[in-house]
Scaffold this active site. Structure first.
Site, PDB file in Angstrom:
ATOM      1  N   HIS A 168      46.806   2.694  18.206  1.00  0.00           N
ATOM      2  CA  HIS A 168      47.268   3.868  18.951  1.00  0.00           C
ATOM      3  C   HIS A 168      47.535   5.002  17.974  1.00  0.00           C
ATOM      4  O   HIS A 168      48.474   4.922  17.172  1.00  0.00           O
ATOM      5  CB  HIS A 168      48.535   3.513  19.737  1.00  0.00           C
ATOM      6  N   GLU A 215      50.992   6.556  17.082  1.00  0.00           N
ATOM      7  CA  GLU A 215      52.032   5.716  16.487  1.00  0.00           C
ATOM      8  C   GLU A 215      51.885   5.698  14.961  1.00  0.00           C
ATOM      9  O   GLU A 215      51.576   4.681  14.346  1.00  0.00           O
ATOM     10  CB  GLU A 215      51.954   4.304  17.086  1.00  0.00           C
ATOM     11  N   HIS A 229      52.538  -1.583  15.620  1.00  0.00           N
ATOM     12  CA  HIS A 229      52.598  -0.480  16.593  1.00  0.00           C
ATOM     13  C   HIS A 229      53.856   0.350  16.393  1.00  0.00           C
ATOM     14  O   HIS A 229      54.728  -0.011  15.614  1.00  0.00           O
ATOM     15  CB  HIS A 229      52.629  -1.038  18.018  1.00  0.00           C
ATOM     16  N   GLU A 244      56.599  -3.776  16.719  1.00  0.00           N
ATOM     17  CA  GLU A 244      56.883  -2.421  17.187  1.00  0.00           C
ATOM     18  C   GLU A 244      57.951  -1.783  16.320  1.00  0.00           C
ATOM     19  O   GLU A 244      59.035  -2.335  16.157  1.00  0.00           O
ATOM     20  CB  GLU A 244      57.413  -2.478  18.630  1.00  0.00           C
TER      21      GLU A 244
HETATM   22 ZN   LIG Z   1      51.038   0.972  20.451  1.00  0.00          ZN
END
Ligand SMILES: [Zn+2]
Length: 1111
Positions: free
Chosen positions: A817, A820, A914, A999
């Site tokens: 992504h 990010e 992420h 994350e």
């Molecule tokens: Zn992500």
């Protein structure tokens, strides 16, 4: 009282009650007077002997039942009941024993007498008013018994009889809270009746007015009733009455009446006709002016908040100032997917306005339906509950052979270390492999920017050289290759506004620091070289200074900012002023990607200059709204019409000492960490050349809220009537002639990655085995790097080579992504640790072979996307069935893993890095059958639940050693919506038990050493390094011959965790990256409603509510 006496009284009451009970039971009572006397005695005793009364009338005792029976057979005078019920404490018992129904029966009977006894009606309604609020079924009981009409008729006949009217209104207020009653009462003319009572300021009958307004407010929640009010012309009347009270109630004694009037307006404006009537009656101005006058008095906040809510609802929806919401850049795909958002985008007929819906006239029927906003939160919970995977077949990882081995054999070349014999030369291992060419993707890659090879003319140089003046933009080769006409290449050279000539002008000489000292892993010249090989869809020829100079994490702390009271409100009022005072609005376009001459050149010095035509930049348009305020519009991801969150742009031409307000007006998420302490990032070139090249957290008055820009149904996934959100912040600039950059998070471009990988190469020692391959080319024609890091074999003896080849694999990836960027900083930390000289790093290299794809979505990163690749799709939803043409990086990364599975070398750990925009801390998502079953209600046999707990070990270790990491935020539930993410596919198909998403917060931490601080690159890089350390500990655990230690650790984990799991159905989350928001305070339009509490109270209440559900 002494106890014996009390006991005596109690027994006496009980004796009398027994007597009364017998009398109640007799069909024909001989002596009514006698029964009444007994009742009177009981009541007297209850009244005078408080304690005994309490005892005999308690829920467990039968006293109340006897009284009720007595009431039913009319032995008891109705007014005695007031004494029985006392000051409310026995009402609950009365209700639970069926008292409400008896009162309604008496009411119906009494209403049949002609004329009904006024005294009795008064008593009955007073009692009902007392009982009603305690009986949740009151409304239904009233309707079924026929009591609604009795009360309504009584009111109609006694509109002047204040004494009787008041209790009737009190009862009506309770009736009306039931939505079916509200509709029925409306049909009976009760709305009109209430409007007869609503009156201008007067000191008389204020309690009557207050109750009437409450009842009216409840009635107007029904859309049919709201429409009645509009049709009856009551909107201007309500406004006039409100204004009258506002002017006359100077000592604010009648806040509740004023609030009641606003609540009526609020409910009427829930329907479109109501909003129209409100605007036509000049409601915006009336409420704006009155609210402004209320601002200095804090106790009037509820009035301001409700006014603000009404105004926001009625604010005419604006159109985003764009020709289309599709990305300003087009990239032709080799083929269009058959279904999905991209297919929809391509099938959109030309000429369709996708910015706003043509009309939503027919949308609202103004009929009574379920109201739409109130239950949103519940629905969300419901949805995420529904999202848990309940199909046990899908929960049991089934290795999927994927492609046949003959096809996968080509990937052998990326695993030379598994076959290398080191007999020729130990150093030959570092040669790189050519990428796997996917013909279609390559054939369609865009043309390279023809970048002049000479850069001696213009590029600022480092070291002792000087930079005569900050050029904006910094150009590759010094020529703005894509700019035609207009301002030429150095439009930024006189970026200072008036009075800056002397200091920042031509003659000034600025030292450029040697970044090599500050940033050993950064090299500006190398960066520029890398940019030349980066292919962007817009064919960027500029370089942003922050990427050129690099970033050194500041040494000072950057705490989460406290939200200032009333920020949202004051921002909203400034927005409303645009409508109230339209002449103050400049509406001057200062930057616009949709016009060929962008950027708009204008040198009057009255406006800021914007630019974002560089790698990862994504500003589409800037409009100067007021002298120091700008509306900014972000570009959509390419081949998409949304995903606005990431931003990165340049500003110049600022004045020192002025506060500028920036509004990003096309945000889409319903909430943001910008409401919870997160600031934007700013980079000052002047600071950089003064030796402080760094991004710093900045911005005051930061706030994120629903705005008045309409979102078309095309942009909102088919939903009509949605709005965008504004992210607003204010800031000052401290240097003249500066060029500053703003970003959502610390930028990390694809060119930065390439530069970094090149610098990593230099860290190689004879002991390190480092190979850099190009896995494949992206759609945009950029290479996707694949790294292999391990330790060289100790010697080329058989044993050592065997140990070398048999090391377990660790597979890492990041940045699928693009928005990010924190994931790249964590990856930077991992890579530098792995290439480091520490003994830990050496042991780690000796323990494992690392396979790393540091950037799964280079095209998205380069082109300033937030979420997607050039295909307009979220690459982390393509893992189940990646298309080699459209998703080459995923296709080939998955193939690498399939190859490994085929040769029985599936990795020990897979982790995809992420960033998380809505939660704090760093945490992991993993996959566990058992925990998924626990979270859902599916029944599973114990054999289904046989599961090795190894998946918990790595996050547990991380929570012990990495300060930013929080075990409590981790989740191991498999969700349906995630079935095509890397984590779930690698777990299910490749059979990797330790398959994770890690994350990292974009905001900050609320636990551990960094509690209360915003996250910075130092902490992110530390996280990446600690991840490596944790792998080493994992190695020790898994390497133990006796697994007892591991089991101990894990049973310990389960011991502490099972408590959390069993009581917290919300620890799992909805989307990989954007799970349901934990701090569910809604700062959007519907939020500052109803209640008198200030914003902070809201927040605290919501927080505590959530904490309860989480712990
Ligand atoms: Zn992500």
């Amino acid at each position: 009282y002494n106890l014996p006496k009390c006991k005596n009284v109690t027994s006496r009451v009980l004796m009398l009650l027994g007597q009364l009970e017998r009398m109640n039971g007799e069909a024909m009572v001989r002596d009514v007077e006698m029964a009444r006397q007994v009742t009177a005695k009981i009541l007297h005793l209850i009244q005078t002997q408080e304690k005994s009364g309490k005892e005999v009338m308690s829920k467990g005792s039968s006293g109340m039942e006897v009284i009720l029976a007595s009431l039913e057979v009319r032995f008891m005078q109705l007014y005695w009941l007031f004494f029985v019920l006392g000051r409310g404490r026995r009402v609950g018992v009365f209700v639970s024993k069926g008292g409400t129904g008896i009162l309604f029966q008496i009411l119906i009977t009494a209403s049949k007498e002609l004329p009904p006894s006024e005294e009795l009606m008064l008593q009955l309604h007073s009692l009902l008013a007392k009982v009603g609020p305690k009986d949740r079924k009151f409304g239904v009981k009233a309707r079924l018994s026929g009591a609604l009409n009795v009360t309504v008729n009584l009111m109609k006949q006694n509109i002047q009889n204040i004494k009787l009217l008041l209790p009737c209104l009190q009862v009506l207020r309770v009736y009306s809270t039931n939505s079916v009653n509200a509709i029925s009462l409306g049909k009976n003319g009760v709305v009109e009746l209430m409007f007869k009572i609503v009156a201008p300021y007067s000191k008389k009958n204020t309690s009557l007015l207050k109750v009437a307004l409450d009842a009216l407010g409840a009635l107007l929640k029904s859309k049919t009733n709201a429409r009645r009010a509009v049709d009856g012309g009551h909107v201007p009347i309500l406004l006039a009455v409100y204004l009258d009270w506002h002017r006359n109630d100077t000592r604010h004694r009648h806040m509740l009446i004023r609030k009641g009037l606003l609540v009526c307006l609020r409910n009427i404006t829930n329907i479109k006709l109501g909003r129209k009537a409100f605007v036509e009656a000049d409601g915006m101005r009336v409420l704006y002016n009155s609210s402004t006058e209320c601002l200095p008095v804090r106790t009037l906040d509820p009035l301001i908040n409700t006014s603000s809510l009404i105004m926001r609802k009625c604010f005419p929806k604006n159109r985003l100032p764009l020709p289309t919401i599709k990305s300003a850049f087009h990239y032709q795909l080799p083929h269009v997917p058959a279904v999905g958002p991209v297919a929809q985008l391509y099938s959109q007929p030309p000429g369709v306005d996708d910015v706003v819906d043509e009309s939503d006239d027919n949308e609202e029927t103004d009929a009574d339906t379920e109201n739409d906003t109130e239950n949103e939160e519940d629905e969300k919970d419901q949805r995420s509950n529904d999202d848990i995977e309940t199909d046990l077949n899908k929960l049991h990882p089934k290795k999927n052979p994927g492609r046949p081995f003959e096809e996968l054999r080509v990937y052998e070349r990326f695993f030379l270390e598994l076959s290398e014999d080191f007999q020729v030369s130990i150093l030959s291992s570092s040669q790189s492999t050519r990428p796997i060419i996917v013909p279609t993707a390559q054939a369609l890659s865009p043309k390279h920017v023809s970048v002049p090879s000479s850069q001696e003319d213009c590029n600022p140089t480092k070291g002792k050289h000087t930079l005569p003046h900050i050029q904006s933009p910094l150009l590759l080769g010094g020529i703005a290759t894509r700019r035609v006409g207009g301002g030429g290449s150095n439009w930024g050279s006189d970026c200072g506004s008036e009075g800056t000539e002397d200091e920042g002008g031509e003659g000034a000489v600025l030292e450029v620091p040697d970044t090599a000292l500050l940033l050993p892993m950064h090299d500006p010249d190398l960066y520029v070289e890398m940019v030349k090989g980066t292919n962007s869809v817009p064919q960027y020829a500029e370089v942003a200074y922050p990427d050129y100079f690099g970033h050194v994490a500041p040494t000072f702390r950057e705490p989460l900012v406290e939200r200032v009271y009333g920020v949202q409100r004051s921002k909203i009022f400034q927005d409303i002023e645009r409508l109230i005072h339209p002449n103050d609005i400049l509406d001057k376009v200062v930057y616009d990607l949709d016009i060929p001459s962008c950027p708009v050149i204008e040198d009057s010095g009255e406006s800021l200059k914007f630019n974002s035509q560089f790698e990862s930049g994504n500003l589409r348009k800037a409009v100067q709204v007021r002298k120091y305020e700008y509306d900014l519009v972000l570009n959509s991801d390419i081949n998409s019409n949304h995903y606005h969150q990431w931003f990165y742009f340049e500003v110049s031409g600022m004045r020192v000492g002025s506060t500028y307000r920036f509004n990003i007006i096309n945000c889409e998420k319903s909430n943001s960490q910008f409401n919870y302490g997160m600031q934007v990032l700013m980079y000052s070139v002047q600071e950089a050349i003064s030796g402080r090249p760094r991004w710093v957290r900045t911005g005051t008055d930061i706030c994120y809220y629903k705005n008045h820009f309409a979102r078309s149904s095309i942009a909102a996934g088919g939903q009509k009537g949605k709005s965008y959100y504004t992210m607003t912040f204010s800031t000052n600039f401290s240097h003249k002639d500066d060029v500053c950059y703003f970003a959502y998070h610390y930028p990390y471009t694809y060119s930065t990655l390439k530069m970094h990988l090149s610098k990593l190469e230099a860290l190689r020692t004879p002991q390190i085995y480092l190979r850099q391959d190009v896995l494949c080319e992206t759609l945009g024609g950029n290479g996707c790097p694949l790294l292999t890091i391990t330790a060289m074999p100790e010697s080329n003896s058989n044993d050592h080579i065997c140990q070398f080849r048999n090391r377990p694999l660790i597979f890492l990836s990041a940045r699928v992504h693009p928005g990010e960027t924190n994931a790249s900083w964590v990856m930077k930390g991992t890579l530098e640790f792995l290439m480091g000289t520490s003994p830990l790093a050496a042991s780690l290299r000796e323990a494992y072979i690392f396979k790393i794809v540091p950037m799964l979505n280079p095209d998205g990163v380069i082109n300033g996307n937030h979420r997607c690749s050039l295909s307009g799709e979220d690459l982390n939803r393509q893992w189940q069935n990646p298309n080699p043409e459209l998703h080459p990086t995923i296709y080939h990364t998955k193939s690498l893993l399939q190859y490994l599975a085929h040769i029985q070398r599936a990795p020990l750990v897979f982790c995809d890095y992420h960033g998380h925009s809505r939660k704090k801390n760093v945490f992991m998502y993993g996959c566990s059958v058992k925990e998924t079953v626990w979270q859902s209600n599916i029944s599973a046999t114990s054999s289904d639940l046989q599961e090795d707990l190894g998946y918990r070990a790595l996050p547990k270790i991380l929570s012990q050693i990495a300060p930013a990491f929080s075990m409590a935020s981790c989740s191991f539930v498999v969700e349906r919506s995630k079935e095509s993410t890397a984590r779930v596919v690698v777990w299910r198909e490749i059979g990797v038990q330790r398959s994770y998403t890690m994350e990292s917060t974009l905001c900050g931490c609320d636990q551990g050493k960094y509690k209360g601080l915003q996250i910075g690159t130092r902490e992110l890089e530390e996280m990446g390094a600690q991840f490596c350390v944790a792998l080493l500990r994992l190695k020790r655990l898994t390497g133990l011959r006796n697994h007892q230690h591991l089991l101990d650790l894990e049973s310990d984990i389960i011991g502490t965790q099972s408590k959390v799991v069993s009581s917290s159905p919300t620890t799992y989350v909805m989307e990989e990256d954007e799970p349901s928001f934990l701090e569910a305070i809604d700062y959007s339009a519907e939020s500052n409603d109803e209640d008198a509490e200030p914003e902070n109270e809201h927040a605290r209440a919501a927080n505590s509510r959530h904490r309860r559900s989480l712990t």
